[in-house]
Design a protein around this motif. Structure first.
Motif, PDB file in Angstrom:
ATOM      1  N   ASN A 146      53.497  36.755  40.042  1.00 37.61           N
ATOM      2  CA  ASN A 146      54.921  36.847  39.737  1.00 37.61           C
ATOM      3  C   ASN A 146      55.767  36.333  40.909  1.00 37.61           C
ATOM      4  O   ASN A 146      55.634  36.790  42.041  1.00 37.61           O
ATOM      5  CB  ASN A 146      55.298  38.301  39.430  1.00 37.61           C
ATOM      6  CG  ASN A 146      56.727  38.431  38.921  1.00 37.61           C
ATOM      7  OD1 ASN A 146      57.201  37.615  38.132  1.00 37.61           O
ATOM      8  ND2 ASN A 146      57.428  39.452  39.384  1.00 37.61           N
ATOM      9  N   GLY A 147      56.643  35.365  40.649  1.00 41.90           N
ATOM     10  CA  GLY A 147      57.500  34.788  41.684  1.00 41.90           C
ATOM     11  C   GLY A 147      56.936  33.564  42.344  1.00 41.90           C
ATOM     12  O   GLY A 147      57.669  32.859  43.068  1.00 41.90           O
ATOM     13  N   LYS A 148      55.659  33.270  42.127  1.00 42.82           N
ATOM     14  CA  LYS A 148      55.058  32.076  42.712  1.00 42.82           C
ATOM     15  C   LYS A 148      55.290  30.870  41.807  1.00 42.82           C
ATOM     16  O   LYS A 148      55.710  31.006  40.655  1.00 42.82           O
ATOM     17  CB  LYS A 148      53.565  32.297  42.936  1.00 42.82           C
ATOM     18  CG  LYS A 148      53.263  33.368  43.985  1.00 42.82           C
ATOM     19  CD  LYS A 148      51.767  33.493  44.235  1.00 42.82           C
ATOM     20  CE  LYS A 148      51.487  34.542  45.324  1.00 42.82           C
ATOM     21  NZ  LYS A 148      50.033  34.684  45.585  1.00 42.82           N
ATOM     22  N   TYR A 149      54.979  29.683  42.341  1.00 44.13           N
ATOM     23  CA  TYR A 149      55.184  28.455  41.587  1.00 44.13           C
ATOM     24  C   TYR A 149      53.839  27.790  41.315  1.00 44.13           C
ATOM     25  O   TYR A 149      52.994  27.670  42.212  1.00 44.13           O
ATOM     26  CB  TYR A 149      56.090  27.490  42.352  1.00 44.13           C
ATOM     27  CG  TYR A 149      57.543  27.892  42.322  1.00 44.13           C
ATOM     28  CD1 TYR A 149      58.430  27.310  41.422  1.00 44.13           C
ATOM     29  CD2 TYR A 149      58.026  28.865  43.199  1.00 44.13           C
ATOM     30  CE1 TYR A 149      59.769  27.684  41.396  1.00 44.13           C
ATOM     31  CE2 TYR A 149      59.357  29.250  43.169  1.00 44.13           C
ATOM     32  CZ  TYR A 149      60.229  28.653  42.267  1.00 44.13           C
ATOM     33  OH  TYR A 149      61.545  29.032  42.234  1.00 44.13           O
ATOM     34  N   ILE A 150      53.647  27.363  40.069  1.00 42.87           N
ATOM     35  CA  ILE A 150      52.455  26.610  39.694  1.00 42.87           C
ATOM     36  C   ILE A 150      52.919  25.359  38.950  1.00 42.87           C
ATOM     37  O   ILE A 150      53.644  25.449  37.952  1.00 42.87           O
ATOM     38  CB  ILE A 150      51.516  27.447  38.797  1.00 42.87           C
ATOM     39  CG1 ILE A 150      50.962  28.653  39.579  1.00 42.87           C
ATOM     40  CG2 ILE A 150      50.361  26.588  38.262  1.00 42.87           C
ATOM     41  CD1 ILE A 150      50.054  29.552  38.759  1.00 42.87           C
ATOM     42  N   VAL A 155      56.563  31.362  38.134  1.00 39.80           N
ATOM     43  CA  VAL A 155      55.821  32.281  37.271  1.00 39.80           C
ATOM     44  C   VAL A 155      56.557  33.624  37.216  1.00 39.80           C
ATOM     45  O   VAL A 155      56.918  34.183  38.256  1.00 39.80           O
ATOM     46  CB  VAL A 155      54.383  32.487  37.780  1.00 39.80           C
ATOM     47  CG1 VAL A 155      53.638  33.489  36.902  1.00 39.80           C
ATOM     48  CG2 VAL A 155      53.639  31.154  37.834  1.00 39.80           C
ATOM     49  N   THR A 156      56.785  34.113  36.013  1.00 41.12           N
ATOM     50  CA  THR A 156      57.406  35.427  35.821  1.00 41.12           C
ATOM     51  C   THR A 156      56.586  36.215  34.808  1.00 41.12           C
ATOM     52  O   THR A 156      55.755  35.658  34.077  1.00 41.12           O
ATOM     53  CB  THR A 156      58.846  35.299  35.302  1.00 41.12           C
ATOM     54  OG1 THR A 156      58.824  34.709  33.998  1.00 41.12           O
ATOM     55  CG2 THR A 156      59.701  34.462  36.244  1.00 41.12           C
ATOM     56  N   GLU A 157      56.833  37.506  34.765  1.00 44.01           N
ATOM     57  CA  GLU A 157      56.100  38.354  33.825  1.00 44.01           C
ATOM     58  C   GLU A 157      56.335  37.915  32.386  1.00 44.01           C
ATOM     59  O   GLU A 157      55.382  37.798  31.595  1.00 44.01           O
ATOM     60  CB  GLU A 157      56.524  39.816  33.989  1.00 44.01           C
ATOM     61  CG  GLU A 157      55.822  40.746  33.003  1.00 44.01           C
ATOM     62  CD  GLU A 157      56.248  42.193  33.190  1.00 44.01           C
ATOM     63  OE1 GLU A 157      55.825  42.794  34.192  1.00 44.01           O
ATOM     64  OE2 GLU A 157      56.992  42.698  32.318  1.00 44.01           O
ATOM     65  N   ALA A 169      45.250  35.837  26.324  1.00 39.55           N
ATOM     66  CA  ALA A 169      45.293  36.312  27.710  1.00 39.55           C
ATOM     67  C   ALA A 169      44.220  35.663  28.581  1.00 39.55           C
ATOM     68  O   ALA A 169      44.445  35.356  29.757  1.00 39.55           O
ATOM     69  CB  ALA A 169      45.139  37.829  27.736  1.00 39.55           C
ATOM     70  N   GLY A 170      43.034  35.416  28.010  1.00 39.05           N
ATOM     71  CA  GLY A 170      41.945  34.822  28.775  1.00 39.05           C
ATOM     72  C   GLY A 170      42.291  33.434  29.281  1.00 39.05           C
ATOM     73  O   GLY A 170      42.025  33.098  30.442  1.00 39.05           O
ATOM     74  N   ASN A 171      42.887  32.619  28.451  1.00 39.28           N
ATOM     75  CA  ASN A 171      43.257  31.261  28.867  1.00 39.28           C
ATOM     76  C   ASN A 171      44.370  31.267  29.904  1.00 39.28           C
ATOM     77  O   ASN A 171      44.415  30.403  30.788  1.00 39.28           O
ATOM     78  CB  ASN A 171      43.695  30.441  27.646  1.00 39.28           C
ATOM     79  CG  ASN A 171      42.517  30.022  26.783  1.00 39.28           C
ATOM     80  OD1 ASN A 171      41.456  29.657  27.281  1.00 39.28           O
ATOM     81  ND2 ASN A 171      42.705  30.088  25.462  1.00 39.28           N
ATOM     82  N   VAL A 172      45.260  32.240  29.817  1.00 37.05           N
ATOM     83  CA  VAL A 172      46.331  32.339  30.813  1.00 37.05           C
ATOM     84  C   VAL A 172      45.748  32.727  32.168  1.00 37.05           C
ATOM     85  O   VAL A 172      46.171  32.204  33.215  1.00 37.05           O
ATOM     86  CB  VAL A 172      47.402  33.357  30.363  1.00 37.05           C
ATOM     87  CG1 VAL A 172      48.439  33.556  31.458  1.00 37.05           C
ATOM     88  CG2 VAL A 172      48.078  32.873  29.081  1.00 37.05           C
ATOM     89  N   LYS A 173      44.780  33.627  32.151  1.00 37.68           N
ATOM     90  CA  LYS A 173      44.097  33.979  33.406  1.00 37.68           C
ATOM     91  C   LYS A 173      43.500  32.746  34.065  1.00 37.68           C
ATOM     92  O   LYS A 173      43.652  32.521  35.272  1.00 37.68           O
ATOM     93  CB  LYS A 173      42.982  34.994  33.126  1.00 37.68           C
ATOM     94  CG  LYS A 173      43.412  36.440  33.116  1.00 37.68           C
ATOM     95  CD  LYS A 173      42.195  37.334  33.057  1.00 37.68           C
ATOM     96  CE  LYS A 173      42.596  38.800  33.152  1.00 37.68           C
ATOM     97  NZ  LYS A 173      41.406  39.690  33.209  1.00 37.68           N
ATOM     98  N   LYS A 174      42.805  31.943  33.285  1.00 36.77           N
ATOM     99  CA  LYS A 174      42.173  30.750  33.820  1.00 36.77           C
ATOM    100  C   LYS A 174      43.221  29.792  34.406  1.00 36.77           C
ATOM    101  O   LYS A 174      43.010  29.209  35.474  1.00 36.77           O
ATOM    102  CB  LYS A 174      41.379  30.032  32.727  1.00 36.77           C
ATOM    103  CG  LYS A 174      40.163  30.799  32.226  1.00 36.77           C
ATOM    104  CD  LYS A 174      39.495  30.054  31.075  1.00 36.77           C
ATOM    105  CE  LYS A 174      38.319  30.844  30.507  1.00 36.77           C
ATOM    106  NZ  LYS A 174      37.705  30.156  29.338  1.00 36.77           N
ATOM    107  N   SER A 178      43.406  29.135  38.478  1.00 34.97           N
ATOM    108  CA  SER A 178      43.006  27.780  38.878  1.00 34.97           C
ATOM    109  C   SER A 178      44.181  26.989  39.437  1.00 34.97           C
ATOM    110  O   SER A 178      44.041  25.805  39.748  1.00 34.97           O
ATOM    111  CB  SER A 178      42.412  27.026  37.676  1.00 34.97           C
ATOM    112  OG  SER A 178      43.429  26.757  36.714  1.00 34.97           O
ATOM    113  N   GLY A 179      45.319  27.657  39.589  1.00 31.94           N
ATOM    114  CA  GLY A 179      46.500  26.965  40.080  1.00 31.94           C
ATOM    115  C   GLY A 179      47.023  25.924  39.102  1.00 31.94           C
ATOM    116  O   GLY A 179      47.654  24.944  39.511  1.00 31.94           O
ATOM    117  N   GLY A 180      46.754  26.129  37.832  1.00 29.97           N
ATOM    118  CA  GLY A 180      47.216  25.205  36.797  1.00 29.97           C
ATOM    119  C   GLY A 180      46.250  24.091  36.480  1.00 29.97           C
ATOM    120  O   GLY A 180      46.543  23.220  35.650  1.00 29.97           O
ATOM    121  N   ALA A 181      45.068  24.099  37.128  1.00 26.03           N
ATOM    122  CA  ALA A 181      44.093  23.026  36.908  1.00 26.03           C
ATOM    123  C   ALA A 181      43.428  23.143  35.539  1.00 26.03           C
ATOM    124  O   ALA A 181      43.109  22.133  34.897  1.00 26.03           O
ATOM    125  CB  ALA A 181      43.036  23.039  38.009  1.00 26.03           C
TER     126      ALA A 181
END
Length: 222
Positions: A146-150, A155-157, A169-174, A178-181
């Motif tokens: 939260n608050g970081k940039y990718i 990124v926010t809640e 949720a699983g794909n969002v975790k990845k 992965s920093g958006g990779a």
């Protein structure tokens, strides 16, 4: 002879009275018929008045401003998914305002798609339950990112929760870890990064993390 004179005199008198009745009619006194104590004034509207009376009464339009509230979040996401149409089923079988898959509905306790598509209240409860589940699954990632940039997106809640509704949720975790990779796009080409940006900054504190969230029992029966 006297009888003839009296008779003639009588006829003359009657004739005179008869004709005098006609001549006096033209000189009848009408003063007793004048209504001095009655108001006899009438106002008739002119053309300008009639135009004024026929003009439509102006109405005031009110716009409900939802801002970045939780309701604003729901409505914005529902509009993006289906333009807010509770009755829609798309070509891939996704249902309702928030475009739920049948498998997702079963996970949160809804087993009758026909009842679901015809019940707006049930659809709203389904959205709340599913979002609560995703918030529990992603609780650590929300705290961490939260608050970081990718990829240039903050990124926010609310962005994370919207992305989870899109991709799971699983794909969002990845994606986050992965920093958006490792990305994801749905059948229409909509990506996680797009949802992170579009639904950024809403207040989703109303939703409490709940691993086993389901719709109310009464809603399942309807």
């Amino acid at each position: 002879m006297k009888k003839n004179i009296v008779g003639l005199f009588t006829v003359l008198i009657v004739t005179a009275l008869f004709f005098s009745g006609f001549t006096t009619k033209n000189n009848v006194d009408l003063s007793s018929y004048i209504l001095d104590d009655v108001e006899m004034n009438y106002n008739v509207p002119n053309e300008e008045d009639m135009i004024m009376y026929t003009k439509p009464v102006p109405t005031t339009n009110y716009t409900l401003f939802l801002g970045k509230s939780y309701v604003g979040f729901k409505e914005a996401l529902g509009f993006k998914e289906s333009r807010g149409d509770y009755s829609i089923i798309n070509e891939f079988g996704y249902l309702g305002k928030y475009q739920f898959a049948s498998a997702t509905l079963r996970m949160i306790g809804i087993y009758n798609p026909d009842s679901f598509i015809n019940d707006s209240r049930l659809q709203e409860e389904a959205f709340t339950a599913y979002t609560a589940r995703n918030k529990w699954i992603l609780r650590r990632d929300i705290k961490r990112f939260n608050g970081k940039y990718i990829n240039g997106v903050k990124v926010t809640e609310s962005g994370i929760l919207a992305a989870a509704h899109l991709a799971g949720a699983g794909n969002v975790k990845k994606y986050l870890r992965s920093g958006g990779a490792i990305g994801f796009s749905d059948a229409f080409g909509t990506s996680i990064g797009y949802y992170l940006k579009k639904f950024s900054g809403y207040d989703t504190s109303f939703i409490l993390p709940n691993r086993k969230a389901k719709v109310a029992k009464i809603a399942k029966v309807l």
